[in-house]
Design a protein around this motif. Structure first.
Motif, PDB file in Angstrom:
ATOM      1  N   MET A   1      12.193  34.558  58.248  1.00  0.00           N
ATOM      2  CA  MET A   1      12.609  34.728  56.861  1.00  0.00           C
ATOM      3  C   MET A   1      13.411  33.493  56.429  1.00  0.00           C
ATOM      4  N   THR A   2      13.078  32.930  55.281  1.00  0.00           N
ATOM      5  CA  THR A   2      13.771  31.748  54.802  1.00  0.00           C
ATOM      6  C   THR A   2      15.189  32.089  54.356  1.00  0.00           C
ATOM      7  N   GLU A   3      15.998  31.059  54.171  1.00  0.00           N
ATOM      8  CA  GLU A   3      17.392  31.265  53.759  1.00  0.00           C
ATOM      9  C   GLU A   3      17.468  31.977  52.415  1.00  0.00           C
ATOM     10  N   PHE A   4      16.561  31.626  51.505  1.00  0.00           N
ATOM     11  CA  PHE A   4      16.564  32.270  50.186  1.00  0.00           C
ATOM     12  C   PHE A   4      16.374  33.775  50.302  1.00  0.00           C
ATOM     13  N   TRP A   5      15.313  34.184  51.031  1.00  0.00           N
ATOM     14  CA  TRP A   5      15.025  35.619  51.149  1.00  0.00           C
ATOM     15  C   TRP A   5      16.095  36.330  51.972  1.00  0.00           C
ATOM     16  N   HIS A   6      16.696  35.632  52.914  1.00  0.00           N
ATOM     17  CA  HIS A   6      17.806  36.198  53.694  1.00  0.00           C
ATOM     18  C   HIS A   6      18.932  36.653  52.761  1.00  0.00           C
ATOM     19  N   TRP A   7      19.362  35.747  51.869  1.00  0.00           N
ATOM     20  CA  TRP A   7      20.459  36.102  50.964  1.00  0.00           C
ATOM     21  C   TRP A   7      19.996  37.037  49.857  1.00  0.00           C
ATOM     22  N   TRP A   8      18.742  36.945  49.483  1.00  0.00           N
ATOM     23  CA  TRP A   8      18.195  37.861  48.465  1.00  0.00           C
ATOM     24  C   TRP A   8      18.263  39.311  48.958  1.00  0.00           C
ATOM     25  N   VAL A   9      17.869  39.539  50.206  1.00  0.00           N
ATOM     26  CA  VAL A   9      17.914  40.888  50.782  1.00  0.00           C
ATOM     27  C   VAL A   9      19.357  41.372  50.894  1.00  0.00           C
ATOM     28  N   ILE A  10      20.249  40.502  51.345  1.00  0.00           N
ATOM     29  CA  ILE A  10      21.659  40.882  51.474  1.00  0.00           C
ATOM     30  C   ILE A  10      22.236  41.253  50.107  1.00  0.00           C
ATOM     31  N   LEU A  11      21.927  40.450  49.081  1.00  0.00           N
ATOM     32  CA  LEU A  11      22.436  40.708  47.737  1.00  0.00           C
ATOM     33  C   LEU A  11      21.946  42.035  47.190  1.00  0.00           C
ATOM     34  N   GLY A  78      18.701  44.668  59.229  1.00  0.00           N
ATOM     35  CA  GLY A  78      18.466  45.222  57.903  1.00  0.00           C
ATOM     36  C   GLY A  78      19.003  44.340  56.800  1.00  0.00           C
ATOM     37  N   MET A  79      19.943  43.458  57.154  1.00  0.00           N
ATOM     38  CA  MET A  79      20.536  42.545  56.169  1.00  0.00           C
ATOM     39  C   MET A  79      19.977  41.139  56.389  1.00  0.00           C
ATOM     40  N   GLY A  80      18.797  40.874  55.852  1.00  0.00           N
ATOM     41  CA  GLY A  80      18.199  39.556  56.001  1.00  0.00           C
ATOM     42  C   GLY A  80      17.906  39.234  57.450  1.00  0.00           C
ATOM     43  N   ASN A  81      18.379  38.081  57.908  1.00  0.00           N
ATOM     44  CA  ASN A  81      18.129  37.638  59.285  1.00  0.00           C
ATOM     45  C   ASN A  81      19.136  38.191  60.284  1.00  0.00           C
ATOM     46  N   TRP A  82      20.075  38.972  59.817  1.00  0.00           N
ATOM     47  CA  TRP A  82      21.076  39.576  60.708  1.00  0.00           C
ATOM     48  C   TRP A  82      20.375  40.531  61.679  1.00  0.00           C
ATOM     49  N   GLU A  83      20.573  40.322  62.991  1.00  0.00           N
ATOM     50  CA  GLU A  83      19.879  41.117  64.005  1.00  0.00           C
ATOM     51  C   GLU A  83      20.661  42.350  64.430  1.00  0.00           C
TER      52      GLU A  83
END
Length: 353
Positions: A1-11, A78-83
């Motif tokens: 997952m790219t950095e953009f989508w990582h923060w998009w999911v978290i937001l 569940g939060m972007g790239n957070w494992e």
């Protein structure tokens, strides 16, 4: 997952959680302008609507679910790239080869990592591995026509026992029909190419007609499944035959070998050129197996065609060549399961013992 989508999911996830908390909290206040417990002035079929608040236990349940959701997102992915703190995965990602998959699976098991798929496979191998081992210990020919094998479960694992009359069979005994086990394995792994009925398609052999490119004995079938087959290849003979005229002449002769009505004059001309084909198909055209040649060349006299038996299809095969590949299943399924599938394939090509 790219950095953009990582923060998009978290937001989005954070906004959803905060929004749910806000909605629950805001709706605890009475905005109806009517004291709690008093009538709202509505009546339907004798049922009066009262301004009753949501029960406290229900409100607390909503808050508990929100707290549980936050805890889940801290412990699990569940939060972007957070494992997640627990390091749980459904499966290893980004795998490009079987070797890499096996290495990562072994590492996960050795280090006690929570990879769900690896744990399920390990458990299945521990429980059901003895069933496949018991079937693999039987000769393919015996397994193909077996009425059934019996297994007893001890300490969560199966071990083979002698089958007895159903009325005398102890409780908890599992009776396995190797034919049906082989059929399920075939449907899961082989049907994509050979079809659910094993009758194949263009470029994929029919396994029910007892016509074999590399031999149809139990041992040869297992060998094919274990190690796969890479055809030596049907060369593109167009230029060597002198162009389109030569291709058509050889095609007429090949069709004549199969018992078809052809242009005899062209077939006679094609027979002389067929010497180029005899090295693989044999001078009689009966193929590699019949002539003891390890070429995988098909029998041209039985009117069974892998790439189509029309005049056009035969000409195309001669003109442009053909090359088939059968993948090796040894490292994918393991020898025990390949053994069971081999018995199934032999059985469907030899229905009668």
């Amino acid at each position: 997952m790219t950095e953009f989508w990582h923060w998009w999911v978290i937001l989005l996830t954070s906004i959803s959680l905060i929004g749910c908390f806000w909605i629950i909290t805001v709706n605890l206040k009475n905005y109806a302008g009517v004291p709690e417990g008093e009538s709202m002035g509505h009546e339907f079929d004798g049922i009066e609507e009262l301004n009753n608040p949501l029960p406290k236990w229900w409100t607390y349940m909503f808050y508990f679910i929100l707290v549980w959701a936050i805890g889940y997102l801290i412990l699990m992915p569940g939060m972007g790239n957070w494992e997640g703190l627990l390091g749980w995965k459904s499966s290893n990602q980004g795998i490009v080869s079987i070797e890499e998959s096996r290495a990562l699976s072994a590492k996960a098991i050795d280090e006690g990592l929570l990879v769900q798929f690896d744990q399920e496979v390990k458990h299945a191998d521990e429980v059901y591995g003895p069933l496949f081992k018991g079937m693999a210990d039987k000769p393919i020919l015996d397994l193909a026509y077996s009425d059934g094998l019996c297994f007893e479960k001890n300490d969560g694992k199966y071990s083979e026992i002698a089958c007895v009359d159903e009325a005398k069979q102890p409780q908890g005994v599992l009776e396995v029909e190797p034919y049906k086990v082989g059929q399920r394995l075939f449907l899961q792994n082989c049907a994509l190419c050979h079809g659910s009925d094993a009758r194949g398609s263009t470029g994929f052999p029919n396994l029910t007609d007892n016509d074999w490119l590399y031999g149809g004995t139990p041992e040869k079938i297992k060998e094919t499944l274990m190690h796969g087959r890479v055809a030596t290849g049907m060369a593109a003979w167009g230029p060597a035959l002198g162009g389109e005229q030569g291709v058509q002449e050889v095609a007429q002769y090949v069709l004549k070998l199969a018992g078809r009505k052809v242009n005899d004059k062209m077939a006679d001309a094609g027979k002389a050129k067929f010497a180029l084909c005899a090295a693989c198909h044999g001078a009689n055209g009966k193929g590699g197996v019949a002539n003891g040649l390890a070429t995988g060349a098909p029998n041209l006299t039985d009117n069974i065609w892998l790439y189509g038996g029309s005049k056009r299809a035969v000409e195309e095969s001669i003109r442009n060549g053909r090359a088939g590949v059968m993948p090796a299943w040894k490292d994918v399924l393991g020898e025990d399961k390949v053994h069971v599938i081999s018995s199934y394939v032999y059985r469907i090509s030899h229905p009668k013992k």
